[in-house]
Design a protein around this motif. Structure first.
Motif, PDB file in Angstrom:
ATOM      1  N   VAL A 182       0.824  -1.210   0.000  1.00  0.00           N
ATOM      2  CA  VAL A 182       0.000   0.000   0.000  1.00  0.00           C
ATOM      3  C   VAL A 182       0.855   1.256   0.000  1.00  0.00           C
ATOM      4  O   VAL A 182       0.584   2.212  -0.727  1.00  0.00           O
ATOM      5  CB  VAL A 182      -0.952  -0.001   1.209  1.00  0.00           C
ATOM      6  N   TYR A 183       1.921   1.262   0.816  1.00  0.00           N
ATOM      7  CA  TYR A 183       2.754   2.459   0.951  1.00  0.00           C
ATOM      8  C   TYR A 183       4.047   2.369   0.147  1.00  0.00           C
ATOM      9  O   TYR A 183       4.869   3.282   0.201  1.00  0.00           O
ATOM     10  CB  TYR A 183       3.059   2.703   2.434  1.00  0.00           C
ATOM     11  N   HIS A 184       4.228   1.259  -0.575  1.00  0.00           N
ATOM     12  CA  HIS A 184       5.362   1.081  -1.494  1.00  0.00           C
ATOM     13  C   HIS A 184       6.712   1.243  -0.802  1.00  0.00           C
ATOM     14  O   HIS A 184       7.667   1.777  -1.374  1.00  0.00           O
ATOM     15  CB  HIS A 184       5.243   2.059  -2.665  1.00  0.00           C
ATOM     16  N   ALA A 185       6.785   0.782   0.437  1.00  0.00           N
ATOM     17  CA  ALA A 185       8.067   0.804   1.147  1.00  0.00           C
ATOM     18  C   ALA A 185       8.937  -0.355   0.657  1.00  0.00           C
ATOM     19  O   ALA A 185       8.419  -1.432   0.341  1.00  0.00           O
ATOM     20  CB  ALA A 185       7.833   0.681   2.649  1.00  0.00           C
ATOM     21  N   PRO A 186      10.260  -0.164   0.596  1.00  0.00           N
ATOM     22  CA  PRO A 186      11.145  -1.287   0.252  1.00  0.00           C
ATOM     23  C   PRO A 186      10.989  -2.423   1.260  1.00  0.00           C
ATOM     24  O   PRO A 186      10.601  -2.204   2.416  1.00  0.00           O
ATOM     25  CB  PRO A 186      12.548  -0.660   0.326  1.00  0.00           C
ATOM     26  N   LEU A 240      -7.921   7.251  10.880  1.00  0.00           N
ATOM     27  CA  LEU A 240      -8.131   8.668  10.575  1.00  0.00           C
ATOM     28  C   LEU A 240      -6.975   9.235   9.755  1.00  0.00           C
ATOM     29  O   LEU A 240      -7.185  10.070   8.859  1.00  0.00           O
ATOM     30  CB  LEU A 240      -8.287   9.448  11.881  1.00  0.00           C
ATOM     31  N   LEU A 241      -5.762   8.766  10.043  1.00  0.00           N
ATOM     32  CA  LEU A 241      -4.560   9.322   9.399  1.00  0.00           C
ATOM     33  C   LEU A 241      -3.925   8.359   8.398  1.00  0.00           C
ATOM     34  O   LEU A 241      -2.749   8.486   8.077  1.00  0.00           O
ATOM     35  CB  LEU A 241      -3.524   9.675  10.482  1.00  0.00           C
ATOM     36  N   HIS A 242      -4.715   7.412   7.881  1.00  0.00           N
ATOM     37  CA  HIS A 242      -4.142   6.372   7.017  1.00  0.00           C
ATOM     38  C   HIS A 242      -3.542   6.925   5.721  1.00  0.00           C
ATOM     39  O   HIS A 242      -2.710   6.276   5.094  1.00  0.00           O
ATOM     40  CB  HIS A 242      -5.217   5.341   6.665  1.00  0.00           C
ATOM     41  N   ALA A 243      -3.986   8.128   5.311  1.00  0.00           N
ATOM     42  CA  ALA A 243      -3.457   8.710   4.071  1.00  0.00           C
ATOM     43  C   ALA A 243      -2.115   9.405   4.279  1.00  0.00           C
ATOM     44  O   ALA A 243      -1.505   9.873   3.316  1.00  0.00           O
ATOM     45  CB  ALA A 243      -4.469   9.700   3.493  1.00  0.00           C
ATOM     46  N   GLN A 244      -1.661   9.495   5.503  1.00  0.00           N
ATOM     47  CA  GLN A 244      -0.362  10.108   5.787  1.00  0.00           C
ATOM     48  C   GLN A 244       0.755   9.138   5.388  1.00  0.00           C
ATOM     49  O   GLN A 244       0.514   8.087   4.810  1.00  0.00           O
ATOM     50  CB  GLN A 244      -0.274  10.458   7.276  1.00  0.00           C
ATOM     51  N   SER A 245       1.973   9.463   5.760  1.00  0.00           N
ATOM     52  CA  SER A 245       3.119   8.653   5.355  1.00  0.00           C
ATOM     53  C   SER A 245       3.123   7.309   6.064  1.00  0.00           C
ATOM     54  O   SER A 245       2.434   7.108   7.080  1.00  0.00           O
ATOM     55  CB  SER A 245       4.429   9.392   5.654  1.00  0.00           C
ATOM     56  N   LEU A 273       1.594   4.544  14.774  1.00  0.00           N
ATOM     57  CA  LEU A 273       0.317   4.285  15.440  1.00  0.00           C
ATOM     58  C   LEU A 273       0.058   2.784  15.581  1.00  0.00           C
ATOM     59  O   LEU A 273      -0.447   2.324  16.605  1.00  0.00           O
ATOM     60  CB  LEU A 273      -0.818   4.953  14.668  1.00  0.00           C
ATOM     61  N   CYS A 274       0.421   2.021  14.559  1.00  0.00           N
ATOM     62  CA  CYS A 274       0.262   0.560  14.641  1.00  0.00           C
ATOM     63  C   CYS A 274       1.186  -0.025  15.713  1.00  0.00           C
ATOM     64  O   CYS A 274       0.814  -0.968  16.420  1.00  0.00           O
ATOM     65  CB  CYS A 274       0.553  -0.089  13.291  1.00  0.00           C
ATOM     66  N   ALA A 275       2.379   0.542  15.833  1.00  0.00           N
ATOM     67  CA  ALA A 275       3.309   0.072  16.866  1.00  0.00           C
ATOM     68  C   ALA A 275       2.744   0.331  18.263  1.00  0.00           C
ATOM     69  O   ALA A 275       2.819  -0.536  19.146  1.00  0.00           O
ATOM     70  CB  ALA A 275       4.661   0.764  16.701  1.00  0.00           C
ATOM     71  N   PHE A 276       2.163   1.506  18.473  1.00  0.00           N
ATOM     72  CA  PHE A 276       1.541   1.788  19.772  1.00  0.00           C
ATOM     73  C   PHE A 276       0.359   0.846  20.014  1.00  0.00           C
ATOM     74  O   PHE A 276       0.167   0.351  21.138  1.00  0.00           O
ATOM     75  CB  PHE A 276       1.080   3.243  19.838  1.00  0.00           C
ATOM     76  N   ALA A 277      -0.436   0.605  18.979  1.00  0.00           N
ATOM     77  CA  ALA A 277      -1.574  -0.309  19.124  1.00  0.00           C
ATOM     78  C   ALA A 277      -1.102  -1.696  19.533  1.00  0.00           C
ATOM     79  O   ALA A 277      -1.685  -2.326  20.433  1.00  0.00           O
ATOM     80  CB  ALA A 277      -2.363  -0.386  17.811  1.00  0.00           C
TER      81      ALA A 277
END
Length: 481
Positions: free
Chosen positions: A320-324, A375-380, A387-391
């Motif tokens: 989704v975010y095209h990270a290596p 809410l902020l899924h469109a951010q980087s 946020l996922c790490a905190f969750a």
């Protein structure tokens, strides 16, 4: 195994051994018998010692690799997708299929533990985990790999509930939460090591190496029962008093200082006489119904978030975010770090503030983190990963508390099965949760998935608050209804 007439002889030896440790002879001892109350009282006076450490290390090794093997798919999935050209449906099946085996294992191995002993069950589950992990490393196709993971799931599903049962049963009430959770922290450490090792090893040596490492638990099949004793509480429940006496003496012999006198034997015997032996059907009757519903919701939540999110994180970051690939694996490993931190903090406070407050606060904060991710899924990718790490960190705090809280809610006669049914609900949730994420990967809009995930821990916090009971500082037998 020694039973029947051998009980009296061994009981006399146990009375002599107790006397050398500064104990007071009881009426039962004078009659040549060892009672359940005496076994419980001797456990409750035991400080943590070398035998506890051995038990925590060996069973902790099984639990560590339970966590390691559960999450290994997250690090290896991107390469498996490329190697076997997997479709989104096949990916979802590959993640969820082992949960079918885990569901069966979560019911079978606790049943085995109630019938044949805690250590037999743990040893067999560890053997299956290790053997099937090695076999996965040699799998030539998607179909065979998935089948082996299902079989491995039998051990993965059965080990954790029975291990938690055993550790609770050999630990006294004072400081039990901290002792059990410092043992249970090896599970999130296993998740962390699996993510970290995967991030470093998989790009260099291929996906197979993770499953070869995951084969270590097979050693426990051969050595576990030779090094640590069976649960004295379980043996006493089965009226195998001679063996229960020997098991307690195995712990007593490792005490570093003289033991205090045995106290409250009569009161513990009275508890045993007052509460009838429970059966599995009692889990949903009387005073246990509310406890059981709280346990089921608690474990289902952990399965829904753990399998619905953490196993997908590297793939989400990459797709989704095209990270290596390396960055995606590193970000997922970062979530595991907070899981370990959250678990350690939980272990330090759970005996002070109680089980319910830790679970409820952890789950509410987990829900808040997931809602913010939606809410902020469109951010980087870094915002979403944080946020996922905190969750995952907050989830780990509530999840690990379940391993001390759940065994405390049930009597010895059904304790392993109570934990097993909780584990079964975790696996049921794990079967369906990956499909939620799979349905959103293609569109790239993860907001609905994050919002749905956030509702689950919030509902669990409410359920535990209203239906659960507080158990801190109480002897297990005092909590029987």
């Amino acid at each position: 195994m020694f039973r029947g007439g051998a009980d009296g002889e061994a009981a006399g030896v146990g009375a002599d051994a107790s006397a050398t440790n500064g104990t007071n002879a009881t009426a039962a001892d004078a009659a040549g018998g060892v009672t359940r109350g005496q076994i419980v009282a001797r456990i409750e006076r035991l400080p943590n010692n070398l035998m506890h450490v051995k038990a925590r290390l060996l069973i902790g090794l099984a639990t560590f690799f339970d966590g390691f093997d559960v999450i290994a798919i997250a690090a290896t999935l991107p390469l498996l997708i490329a190697q076997w050209s997997l479709t989104p449906g096949q990916i979802g099946f590959l993640i969820a299929a082992p949960s079918v085996g885990q569901l069966v294992g979560a019911l079978f191995f606790p049943w085995l533990a109630e019938r044949y002993g805690r250590l037999h069950s743990i040893a067999w589950s560890a053997g299956i985990i290790g053997l099937m992990s090695i076999a996965c490393g040699f799998a030539p196709s998607f179909e065979l790999f998935a089948l082996l993971r299902i079989v491995q799931g039998l051990g993965l599903g059965g080990e954790l509930p029975v291990a938690a049962t055993y550790i609770n049963e050999v630990t006294r009430a004072h400081g039990r939460g901290r002792f059990v959770l410092l043992y249970e922290v090896v599970f999130p450490i296993g998740l962390l090591v699996s993510n970290g090792a995967g991030a470093w090893l998989v790009p260099r040596y291929g996906w197979e190496v993770m499953y070869f490492i995951g084969g270590v638990p097979i050693v426990l099949f051969f050595v576990l029962r030779k090094i640590i004793p069976e649960s004295p509480r379980w043996l006493a429940e089965k009226n195998r008093m001679a063996e229960a006496d020997r098991a307690v003496r195995a712990f007593e012999s490792h005490a570093r200082t003289p033991l205090p006198p045995v106290c409250d034997v009569a009161s513990f015997d009275a508890m045993a006489a007052r509460h009838p032996k429970r059966r599995v059907r009692d889990l949903l009757s009387g005073a246990y119904r509310g406890r059981t519903l709280a346990v089921w919701m608690l474990w289902a939540t952990c399965g829904f978030i753990q399998y619905g999110l953490s196993t997908w994180l590297p793939t989400i970051y990459k797709t989704v975010y095209h990270a290596p690939l390396q960055l995606a694996l590193n970000l997922a490993a970062g979530a595991s770090v907070l899981g370990v931190v959250g678990s350690l903090v939980c272990a330090m406070v759970v005996d002070k503030v109680g089980r319910k407050p830790v679970i409820n606060v952890s789950f509410v904060l987990c829900a808040l983190s997931l809602a913010l991710a939606g809410l902020l899924h469109a951010q980087s990718v870094y915002v979403v990963a944080t946020l996922c790490a905190f969750a995952m960190g907050f989830l780990a705090s509530g999840f690990i508390t379940a391993y001390v809280y759940t065994p405390e809610l049930y009597p010895t006669s059904v304790r392993a099965m109570g934990c097993g049914f909780g584990g079964a609900w975790l696996k049921i949730a794990a079967i369906f949760a990956p499909t939620l994420i799979a349905g959103t990967i293609g569109s790239g809009d993860l907001s609905s998935a994050f919002y749905a995930l956030a509702l689950v821990p919030f509902a669990a916090a409410l359920t535990v608050h209203w239906l659960g009971i507080e158990t801190k500082g109480k002897v297990l037998e005092q909590l029987e209804a």
